[in-house]
Design a protein around this motif. Sequence first.
Motif, PDB file in Angstrom:
ATOM      1  N   ALA A   1      36.662  45.261  49.014  1.00 32.38           N
ATOM      2  CA  ALA A   1      37.400  45.460  47.763  1.00 32.38           C
ATOM      3  C   ALA A   1      37.337  46.919  47.321  1.00 32.38           C
ATOM      4  CB  ALA A   1      36.840  44.541  46.676  1.00 32.38           C
ATOM      5  N   SER A   2      36.162  47.546  47.446  1.00 31.47           N
ATOM      6  CA  SER A   2      36.040  48.939  47.012  1.00 31.47           C
ATOM      7  C   SER A   2      36.807  49.876  47.934  1.00 31.47           C
ATOM      8  CB  SER A   2      34.563  49.351  46.952  1.00 31.47           C
ATOM      9  OG  SER A   2      34.001  49.469  48.242  1.00 31.47           O
ATOM     10  N   ARG A   3      36.976  49.497  49.194  1.00 34.10           N
ATOM     11  CA  ARG A   3      37.715  50.337  50.137  1.00 34.10           C
ATOM     12  C   ARG A   3      39.218  50.280  49.901  1.00 34.10           C
ATOM     13  NH1 ARG A   3      34.941  50.752  55.895  1.00 34.10           N
ATOM     14  NH2 ARG A   3      32.765  50.389  55.358  1.00 34.10           N
ATOM     15  N   VAL A   4      39.720  49.153  49.386  1.00 37.25           N
ATOM     16  CA  VAL A   4      41.173  49.003  49.240  1.00 37.25           C
ATOM     17  C   VAL A   4      41.595  48.940  47.779  1.00 37.25           C
ATOM     18  CG1 VAL A   4      41.323  47.840  51.479  1.00 37.25           C
ATOM     19  CG2 VAL A   4      41.143  46.463  49.399  1.00 37.25           C
ATOM     20  N   SER A   5      40.675  49.265  46.872  1.00 38.01           N
ATOM     21  CA  SER A   5      40.966  49.340  45.436  1.00 38.01           C
ATOM     22  C   SER A   5      41.500  48.027  44.884  1.00 38.01           C
ATOM     23  CB  SER A   5      41.982  50.462  45.146  1.00 38.01           C
ATOM     24  OG  SER A   5      42.082  50.685  43.762  1.00 38.01           O
ATOM     25  N   THR A   6      40.682  46.985  45.041  1.00 42.65           N
ATOM     26  CA  THR A   6      41.015  45.707  44.429  1.00 42.65           C
ATOM     27  C   THR A   6      39.708  45.070  43.968  1.00 42.65           C
ATOM     28  OG1 THR A   6      42.237  43.637  44.729  1.00 42.65           O
ATOM     29  CG2 THR A   6      40.923  44.389  46.592  1.00 42.65           C
ATOM     30  N   HIS A   7      39.744  43.784  43.633  1.00 40.99           N
ATOM     31  CA  HIS A   7      38.528  43.105  43.191  1.00 40.99           C
ATOM     32  C   HIS A   7      38.068  42.113  44.252  1.00 40.99           C
ATOM     33  CE1 HIS A   7      41.222  39.761  42.132  1.00 40.99           C
ATOM     34  NE2 HIS A   7      41.984  40.680  41.568  1.00 40.99           N
ATOM     35  N   ARG A   8      36.809  41.749  44.168  1.00 38.68           N
ATOM     36  CA  ARG A   8      36.199  40.909  45.194  1.00 38.68           C
ATOM     37  C   ARG A   8      36.908  39.570  45.341  1.00 38.68           C
ATOM     38  NH1 ARG A   8      32.546  37.069  44.762  1.00 38.68           N
ATOM     39  NH2 ARG A   8      32.114  37.607  42.586  1.00 38.68           N
ATOM     40  N   GLU A   9      37.379  39.020  44.228  1.00 39.04           N
ATOM     41  CA  GLU A   9      38.037  37.712  44.284  1.00 39.04           C
ATOM     42  C   GLU A   9      39.299  37.746  45.141  1.00 39.04           C
ATOM     43  OE1 GLU A   9      35.317  37.929  40.928  1.00 39.04           O
ATOM     44  OE2 GLU A   9      36.993  39.220  41.565  1.00 39.04           O
ATOM     45  N   ALA A  10      40.037  38.870  45.077  1.00 34.13           N
ATOM     46  CA  ALA A  10      41.252  38.994  45.892  1.00 34.13           C
ATOM     47  C   ALA A  10      40.900  39.020  47.376  1.00 34.13           C
ATOM     48  CB  ALA A  10      42.022  40.250  45.507  1.00 34.13           C
ATOM     49  N   VAL A  11      39.804  39.701  47.721  1.00 37.67           N
ATOM     50  CA  VAL A  11      39.369  39.742  49.109  1.00 37.67           C
ATOM     51  C   VAL A  11      38.937  38.357  49.572  1.00 37.67           C
ATOM     52  CG1 VAL A  11      37.672  40.707  50.713  1.00 37.67           C
ATOM     53  CG2 VAL A  11      38.692  42.153  48.935  1.00 37.67           C
ATOM     54  N   THR A  12      38.161  37.666  48.755  1.00 37.80           N
ATOM     55  CA  THR A  12      37.714  36.319  49.105  1.00 37.80           C
ATOM     56  C   THR A  12      38.902  35.405  49.345  1.00 37.80           C
ATOM     57  OG1 THR A  12      35.684  36.570  47.809  1.00 37.80           O
ATOM     58  CG2 THR A  12      36.396  34.322  48.309  1.00 37.80           C
ATOM     59  N   ARG A  13      39.884  35.476  48.481  1.00 37.54           N
ATOM     60  CA  ARG A  13      41.076  34.631  48.602  1.00 37.54           C
ATOM     61  C   ARG A  13      41.834  34.922  49.907  1.00 37.54           C
ATOM     62  NH1 ARG A  13      42.426  35.301  43.781  1.00 37.54           N
ATOM     63  NH2 ARG A  13      43.738  37.148  44.051  1.00 37.54           N
ATOM     64  N   GLU A  14      41.994  36.203  50.236  1.00 38.49           N
ATOM     65  CA  GLU A  14      42.765  36.551  51.435  1.00 38.49           C
ATOM     66  C   GLU A  14      41.989  36.235  52.709  1.00 38.49           C
ATOM     67  OE1 GLU A  14      45.878  37.415  53.717  1.00 38.49           O
ATOM     68  OE2 GLU A  14      45.838  37.156  51.527  1.00 38.49           O
ATOM     69  N   LEU A  15      40.687  36.490  52.731  1.00 42.78           N
ATOM     70  CA  LEU A  15      39.900  36.169  53.919  1.00 42.78           C
ATOM     71  C   LEU A  15      39.850  34.662  54.156  1.00 42.78           C
ATOM     72  CD1 LEU A  15      36.886  38.665  53.851  1.00 42.78           C
ATOM     73  CD2 LEU A  15      39.136  38.914  54.900  1.00 42.78           C
ATOM     74  N   THR A  16      39.814  33.899  53.087  1.00 42.39           N
ATOM     75  CA  THR A  16      39.859  32.446  53.222  1.00 42.39           C
ATOM     76  C   THR A  16      41.177  32.004  53.850  1.00 42.39           C
ATOM     77  OG1 THR A  16      38.400  32.131  51.310  1.00 42.39           O
ATOM     78  CG2 THR A  16      39.765  30.254  51.969  1.00 42.39           C
ATOM     79  N   ALA A  17      42.278  32.621  53.433  1.00 40.03           N
ATOM     80  CA  ALA A  17      43.588  32.297  53.999  1.00 40.03           C
ATOM     81  C   ALA A  17      43.665  32.687  55.471  1.00 40.03           C
ATOM     82  CB  ALA A  17      44.693  33.000  53.204  1.00 40.03           C
ATOM     83  N   LEU A  18      43.119  33.836  55.832  1.00 44.72           N
ATOM     84  CA  LEU A  18      43.132  34.269  57.230  1.00 44.72           C
ATOM     85  C   LEU A  18      42.289  33.347  58.103  1.00 44.72           C
ATOM     86  CD1 LEU A  18      42.790  38.142  56.783  1.00 44.72           C
ATOM     87  CD2 LEU A  18      44.866  36.864  57.380  1.00 44.72           C
ATOM     88  N   ALA A  19      41.148  32.890  57.564  1.00 45.38           N
ATOM     89  CA  ALA A  19      40.300  31.961  58.310  1.00 45.38           C
ATOM     90  C   ALA A  19      41.002  30.620  58.482  1.00 45.38           C
ATOM     91  CB  ALA A  19      38.965  31.783  57.589  1.00 45.38           C
ATOM     92  N   ARG A  20      41.689  30.183  57.448  1.00 51.29           N
ATOM     93  CA  ARG A  20      42.417  28.910  57.524  1.00 51.29           C
ATOM     94  C   ARG A  20      43.521  28.970  58.585  1.00 51.29           C
ATOM     95  NH1 ARG A  20      43.431  28.549  52.486  1.00 51.29           N
ATOM     96  NH2 ARG A  20      45.486  29.548  52.582  1.00 51.29           N
ATOM     97  N   ASP A  21      44.121  30.148  58.747  1.00 46.79           N
ATOM     98  CA  ASP A  21      45.174  30.325  59.752  1.00 46.79           C
ATOM     99  C   ASP A  21      44.625  30.601  61.149  1.00 46.79           C
ATOM    100  OD1 ASP A  21      47.031  29.958  57.771  1.00 46.79           O
ATOM    101  OD2 ASP A  21      47.426  32.098  57.466  1.00 46.79           O
TER     102      ASP A  21
END
Length: 231
Positions: A183-203
Amino acid sequence: MNNATHSLSGIELFDGLGDSDRAALARLCRWQRYAADQYIIGHQDETNDVYFIVGGRVHVTIFSPAGKEVSFADLPAGKSFGELAAIDGAPRSATVIALSDTVLASMPAEAFRRVLNDHPEVAAKVMQFLAGLVRRLSDRVVEFSVLAVRNRIHAELLRLARDQGLDADTAVITPVPTHADIASRVSTHREAVTRELTALARDGLIERRDGTLFIADVARLAQMVETGLSE
């Protein structure tokens, strides 16, 4: 620490040098050991030594006045940092913190500049490093200007995968970056990273395996980034 008992044989900048030349350079260095989470240099410090990571791992980051962290990279043994201040004499461009018990060899700026003059092969490696740094920062400017948050996360995973080496069309990232670090590397918040990584794992695109992050399809991840750039 006694520099006579240490070697620079694993430092990438000195790969092209013989044992006697590396031993001579080791005698120019001061050897220090840092504990995990210990600060090594700070953003805007006036120091200008160059550091060579003999053992361990460090984290390169900047903290804003409000305390927000912007992460740049994690550097393993064999890498170096501090070259910019040694070359231009300006204050430090980032903070560096030990991620684990770390052994560093530090070389004064004046000695480092003599090394660049005396050893063209080392100077060439430094130029390659600086060119790579400019390219990476240019890529990030484009990503921050064009990509949506989810695509910036994809781009960071792709960067980490390529940094650690590809095996055909798969990659293993180790150690696994924390969601807060991404999140700190891409200027967002941790929740957004968690949400996207969960989606990538699901796929089925990523999978956590024994303390590593497995990328199952690097080409697909790259295509997702390209799609984001073209939208």
